[in-house]
Every structure is written in C-alpha cells, then in structure tokens.
Design a protein around this motif. Structure first.
Motif, PDB file in Angstrom:
ATOM      1  N   HIS A  29     -28.092 -14.374 -12.730  1.00 27.18           N
ATOM      2  CA  HIS A  29     -28.853 -13.537 -11.938  1.00 27.18           C
ATOM      3  C   HIS A  29     -29.010 -14.298 -10.549  1.00 27.18           C
ATOM      4  O   HIS A  29     -28.593 -15.354 -10.541  1.00 27.18           O
ATOM      5  N   ASP A  30     -28.982 -13.231  -9.366  1.00 24.79           N
ATOM      6  CA  ASP A  30     -28.385 -13.624  -8.194  1.00 24.79           C
ATOM      7  C   ASP A  30     -29.779 -12.663  -7.708  1.00 24.79           C
ATOM      8  O   ASP A  30     -29.828 -11.322  -7.319  1.00 24.79           O
ATOM      9  N   PRO A  31     -31.121 -13.491  -7.425  1.00 17.83           N
ATOM     10  CA  PRO A  31     -32.564 -12.763  -6.895  1.00 17.83           C
ATOM     11  C   PRO A  31     -31.882 -11.564  -5.262  1.00 17.83           C
ATOM     12  O   PRO A  31     -31.388 -11.781  -4.406  1.00 17.83           O
ATOM     13  N   PRO A  32     -32.572 -10.681  -5.693  1.00 17.40           N
ATOM     14  CA  PRO A  32     -32.356  -9.682  -4.315  1.00 17.40           C
ATOM     15  C   PRO A  32     -32.967 -10.018  -3.416  1.00 17.40           C
ATOM     16  O   PRO A  32     -34.219 -11.073  -2.960  1.00 17.40           O
ATOM     17  N   LEU A  33     -33.666  -9.105  -1.783  1.00 20.95           N
ATOM     18  CA  LEU A  33     -34.500 -10.000  -0.992  1.00 20.95           C
ATOM     19  C   LEU A  33     -35.916  -9.540  -1.273  1.00 20.95           C
ATOM     20  O   LEU A  33     -35.844  -9.336  -2.374  1.00 20.95           O
ATOM     21  N   GLU A  34     -36.606 -10.608  -0.393  1.00 19.61           N
ATOM     22  CA  GLU A  34     -37.872 -10.642  -0.695  1.00 19.61           C
ATOM     23  C   GLU A  34     -38.504  -9.592   1.070  1.00 19.61           C
ATOM     24  O   GLU A  34     -37.856  -9.766   1.649  1.00 19.61           O
ATOM     25  N   ALA A  35     -39.662  -9.963   0.359  1.00 20.64           N
ATOM     26  CA  ALA A  35     -40.474  -9.100   1.577  1.00 20.64           C
ATOM     27  C   ALA A  35     -40.641 -10.071   2.578  1.00 20.64           C
ATOM     28  O   ALA A  35     -40.882 -10.997   2.172  1.00 20.64           O
ATOM     29  N   TRP A  36     -40.909 -10.095   4.394  1.00 16.95           N
ATOM     30  CA  TRP A  36     -40.680 -10.285   5.030  1.00 16.95           C
ATOM     31  C   TRP A  36     -42.274 -11.515   4.846  1.00 16.95           C
ATOM     32  O   TRP A  36     -42.988 -11.028   4.279  1.00 16.95           O
ATOM     33  N   PRO A  37     -42.647 -12.600   5.005  1.00 15.25           N
ATOM     34  CA  PRO A  37     -41.193 -13.708   4.894  1.00 15.25           C
ATOM     35  C   PRO A  37     -40.730 -14.617   4.517  1.00 15.25           C
ATOM     36  O   PRO A  37     -40.048 -15.831   4.759  1.00 15.25           O
ATOM     37  N   GLY A  38     -40.410 -13.550   3.286  1.00  9.09           N
ATOM     38  CA  GLY A  38     -39.366 -14.282   2.187  1.00  9.09           C
ATOM     39  C   GLY A  38     -39.497 -16.162   2.077  1.00  9.09           C
ATOM     40  O   GLY A  38     -41.342 -15.739   1.764  1.00  9.09           O
ATOM     41  N   LYS A  39     -38.905 -16.270   1.644  1.00  2.00           N
ATOM     42  CA  LYS A  39     -39.316 -17.796   0.610  1.00  2.00           C
ATOM     43  C   LYS A  39     -39.284 -19.298   2.206  1.00  2.00           C
ATOM     44  O   LYS A  39     -39.762 -20.274   1.671  1.00  2.00           O
ATOM     45  N   GLY A  40     -39.005 -18.801   3.080  1.00  5.06           N
ATOM     46  CA  GLY A  40     -38.823 -20.030   3.702  1.00  5.06           C
ATOM     47  C   GLY A  40     -40.136 -19.884   4.822  1.00  5.06           C
ATOM     48  O   GLY A  40     -40.560 -19.036   4.911  1.00  5.06           O
ATOM     49  N   VAL A  41     -40.045 -20.438   5.896  1.00  5.07           N
ATOM     50  CA  VAL A  41     -40.944 -21.129   6.488  1.00  5.07           C
ATOM     51  C   VAL A  41     -40.582 -19.821   7.794  1.00  5.07           C
ATOM     52  O   VAL A  41     -41.194 -19.076   8.586  1.00  5.07           O
ATOM     53  N   VAL A  42     -39.441 -19.759   7.832  1.00  2.00           N
ATOM     54  CA  VAL A  42     -38.897 -19.318   9.480  1.00  2.00           C
ATOM     55  C   VAL A  42     -38.149 -17.456   8.499  1.00  2.00           C
ATOM     56  O   VAL A  42     -37.442 -18.070   8.259  1.00  2.00           O
ATOM     57  N   PRO A  43     -38.629 -16.665   8.727  1.00  2.00           N
ATOM     58  CA  PRO A  43     -38.094 -15.599   8.256  1.00  2.00           C
ATOM     59  C   PRO A  43     -37.171 -14.972   8.915  1.00  2.00           C
ATOM     60  O   PRO A  43     -36.536 -15.039   9.483  1.00  2.00           O
TER      61      PRO A  43
END
Length: 516
Positions: free
Chosen positions: A222-236
């Motif tokens: 499994h390679d997770p696809p993209l996330e909605a802004w701001p994603g998984k990090g602090v900086v988008p």
C-alpha cells in the motif's frame, strides 16, 4: 515494518499457495482489493474538512455474471422468454446473496450468463480470515471481522445434469468518523507498507479424513495516495490536493454563473502522486446525492446537434486521465439534462473521485480512493446576464461590447445597465425604468423606502440606501444612523424607515447600486 512472527502453519500454507500460483490461472480468479478511502470537503481557499473514511478489503475467488430477467429471485424455473428473460433462469442459488442486497437468495433461480468456480480460497469460512501483519503497531492484529458473501449455485438447471459451483466472496471494512481526531487515527493506523492477510486454503471435495485446515499468506503493498491540503505535514506541499479558485469562494461554497464558461483549477496531481492506472472522475450531483447530473462537461460535444452525442459511459461522472490541473465547464444552461435546469439559485455538489488501481502482485491490488468535494452555488451575475440569449436576449444581437458594459446606459433612460440588472428592469427598453419611491406611513408618520433585490446574486451586488438634505452631500444609512433605521437587509429586500415621529424635513432618499 511492524510484523509478527508467522506460525509454521501459516508458512506451510504460503508455500502451498505459491506452488498453486504457478499451476492455476489465479490472476483471473483470485483478487484481493485493498482500499484506503478518505473523503474531504473543501470549504474555503485554504480549509478542507475530513468527512470520514474507511479501510476496506475485498477478497474474491471465482466469478459470475447474471443478467436482467423478470423471474430473477423467484422460486420456479423460468424457461427462455424473449423479451423479458432471453436465456431463462439458468442457476439455482442454494446458499448466499447473489445480488448483494443483504438478503439471502437461498432456493431462488437466476438468469446466470457465465460462472467460474473458486480455485484457491475456501468459501463460507469468514471467521478464519484476518489481517496478520501491517506497517502500523496501532492497527489491531490479528484484525478479524470479515463478512461472508460467498455463494453456491447449481448451473445450468435448464440443461441437466447441473453442476455445483462455489464462489468465494469476503469483505472487511474498518470505518473512521469525521473530524481531525479521526483523520489522525486513520493516519496512524493505515500507513505505507505491506499488509499480510491469512486466507483459508480451498479444500478438496470430498475432504479426506484428517485433512489439515491450512491457511496461506496473501500480501498487498500500500502506497497511500495524495491528501487534501494541508496534507500530513505542518507545511503544505505541491503533493497536497487543493482547489485554487480562491476568488470564487463565498459563504463556504464556489459561486459560478451557469451562463458562462468556468474552469475549476486544482493542484496536487503530479508524477509523484498520480501513477499509471490511476484515474479521476468529475461530476456534479444534487444536494442529497440522489440524482447524478449527467452532462458532457466540455464544449463541442453536446447531446444533440451537428456533433456526435457523448456516449453514455463518458458523460458523468466524467473520466479524466493523467495528472490533471482542472476541468473547464461549458455554460451549464446549454446542457440538456432531464429533470434539471441549470439556472441561478441551484445548489450543487462537485465531486472529484480519485481512484488507484495498482497491482502489487498477481492477485493483489491497491484500490485506494479519495473523494474531494466542494459545494457549488449557481448565481446570477451581470456578465452572464449581459450574454444571455434565451429565453430572450438581454441585448439585441450584434450589440457592441462597450454598450453592454455595466456602466453604460444602453436605453438612455438615466439608469446604467448594471443598475437596471440589480433593480430587475430591462436595460434595453427605455420604457422599463426602476421605481425607487419612498412613501409615507400614515399611521406612524414615518418615511419608508423598500427596495426589492435581484434574486440569487449572492453578495455580488451592493445595495445601499442614502439620504441627503441638499442632493449634493449624501449619507449612507448604516446601523445606528440617527435619522433612519435599517428595518431589514436580507437576500430579498432592503428597507429603511425614518426614526422621527414625523418625516425629516427637506430630506431626500436614493438607492446606490454597485458591484461587490
């Protein structure tokens, strides 16, 4: 990776299954579909809400196809009847739910076109399936709770002797609720890496006494696809999906005029997030999601006309391939959609459905999915109004662009085109003049001015009522004004009333209309 030590029993089953892979056409038989599903709704230029998700797993072995027949689900064999049931009811379901409606179809007959039995996975043993290992220690293991949707069918009962077919279907779902805490829990539990499932091996029939009940290990990457802004990090990052029509956001939704071309622009699909086999589909649905609004969302390909009609499969949701950056919509009011009129005032929901279909082995696929959604409100703008050609044109055909400008007075009646648009009179007819007349309430001896607003313009038109004592210096009436009270100011009307028990002497009222 977080991996438990496999048992000898599991390893033996895995070896047996590996040998079987070389001997049977399992790529067309066994199918493990692993889906990391998330649903997001964007509500502002830089705000997206998590609406929930799920870890979904489906495991199939064998397949069947049934066709329409008025006798499907009945308890009596139906011979071939044309029209209505061309091949008759060829299969007798003796166990399971063939149509997936959640109700047993035991002892019913169905019009089965094709069927292929399970070759590697034993059906009706959901309690023996489990997620054995995963990349995350936060995901419980062994994770059980698979639902059994296997079926047994006798086929072809119209041409005996019929043959029994066993078809394996298992499904698992681990839901996640809406909100940031559930999103964080899902991110902790569903990570990138290899997930290994323990599957019951298909036993011979009849099973010899003492035959071992073995499982085999079936992995999927499994390679997770993209996330909605701001994603998984602090900086988008550029890998985070976000809609970029910032100027069109009003009140948590995108506003567009259905009479003009419009392009939804987004970011996030790029070579690092969009793989071969991935696809996206765009659609507009009604607020309750009950009816898919079907239309070909690109110019030059209408239902009817000199161009070929758009094939049904390509209408909506509209399939888009490649790492797209947006989609351009033609004027929606030109599209023929049964049951819908694309007119100002209609509330819609736009849905961008991203699906991955990545084969990680001969029998396992990552079918993860993302839904990116946003609300759309169809509004009435001067630009769309000026270009309107039906049911009647706003301006005569061939009118120069400068004469259709908002500040121009086309009919010479003293009111600009924009003011007549806002006050709902005809800018091309000098006899159609806005009526802005205050009146005296004889009971209260107060002056009142009531202005109806144009429907469905959102906040794109600013209505202001002003007063003056010399017709040179004008004061805009705001809350707390000592002379006039704003009785109400809503989407439909604005009304002011003089505060004094008698009308202010030598005062004049007017309405000021301007774009917002």
């Amino acid at each position: 990776m977080y991996l438990e030590k496999p048992s000898r029993r599991a390893l033996t089953g895995a070896l047996l299954f590996s040998a079987a892979l070389g001997a049977l056409p399992l790529a067309a038989q066994v199918d493990l579909m692993f889906s990391d599903f998330k649903r997001f709704q964007q509500v502002a230029p830089s705000t997206a809400n998590f609406l929930g998700g799920a870890l979904n797993v489906e495991i199939w072995d064998g397949n069947y196809v049934y066709t329409g027949c008025f006798a499907n689900g009945g308890f009596i064999i139906q011979p071939p009847v044309t029209p209505g049931c061309p091949i008759g009811t060829t299969g007798l379901v003796i166990d399971g739910d063939i149509d997936g409606d959640g109700m047993s179809d035991m002892s019913s007959f169905w019009s089965i076109v094709a069927i292929n039995r399970a070759q590697a996975i034993e059906p009706f043993l959901a309690h023996r399936l489990s997620l054995y290992s995963s990349p995350s220690p936060d995901l419980p293991k062994p994770l059980t709770g698979f639902r059994d949707a296997s079926i047994q069918v006798f086929y072809n009962v119209l041409n005996p002797p019929s043959t029994r077919y066993r078809i394996t279907r298992y499904a698992f779902s681990r839901p996640y609720g809406a909100g940031p805490s559930e999103l964080n829990r899902m991110r902790r539990e569903v990570r990138q890496g290899t997930y290994t499932f323990m599957i019951p091996r298909l036993n011979p029939e009849p099973m010899p006494p003492g035959y071992p009940q073995l499982e085999f290990a079936l992995p999927v990457n499994h390679d997770p696809p993209l996330e909605a802004w701001p994603g998984k990090g602090v900086v988008p990052t550029v890998n985070d999906w976000i809609l970029q029509n910032d100027a069109n956001w009003r009140n948590g939704r995108i506003e567009i005029d259905p009479r003009v071309f419009f392009r939804f622009n987004w970011r996030g699909f790029n070579p690092s997030t969009f793989r071969s086999g991935d696809n996206t589909r765009f659609s507009l649905v009604d607020p309750a999601w009950f009816n898919l609004i079907v239309y070909p969302p690109y110019p030059g390909n209408p239902y009817v006309g000199p161009f070929p009609a758009t094939p049904v499969a390509d209408r909506a949701p509209q399939l888009m391939t490649g790492a797209t950056t947006g989609i351009e919509l033609p004027p929606l009011n030109t599209l023929s959609t049964p049951g819908y009129t694309f007119a100002p005032g209609l509330q819609l929901r736009a849905i961008l459905d991203f699906r991955r279909n990545a084969a990680t082995s001969g029998v396992a696929r990552d079918t993860s999915r993302r839904l990116f959604e946003w609300d759309v409100f169809l509004i009435d703008t001067y630009s769309g109004y000026a270009q309107q050609t039906s049911p009647v044109p706003t301006f005569p055909p061939g009118t120069p662009a400068n004469q259709m400008a908002p500040s121009y007075d086309f009919d010479g009646d003293g009111w600009t085109n924009f003011e007549e648009f806002a006050l709902q009179t005809d800018p091309s007819n000098a006899a159609s003049v806005p009526i802005v007349e205050p009146y005296l309430n004889e009971l209260t001896d107060q002056i009142i001015l009531d202005i109806p607003k144009r429907p469905h313009v959102g906040d794109r038109v600013l209505y202001q009522i002003q007063y003056s004592y010399d017709r040179i210096n004008w004061t805009t009436i705001l809350p707390g004004d000592p002379v006039y009270l704003i009785e109400f100011n809503n989407d439909e009307r604005i009304r002011v009333r003089s505060r004094r028990p008698s009308p202010p002497e030598n005062s004049f009222l007017r309405v000021r209309i301007s774009p917002n």
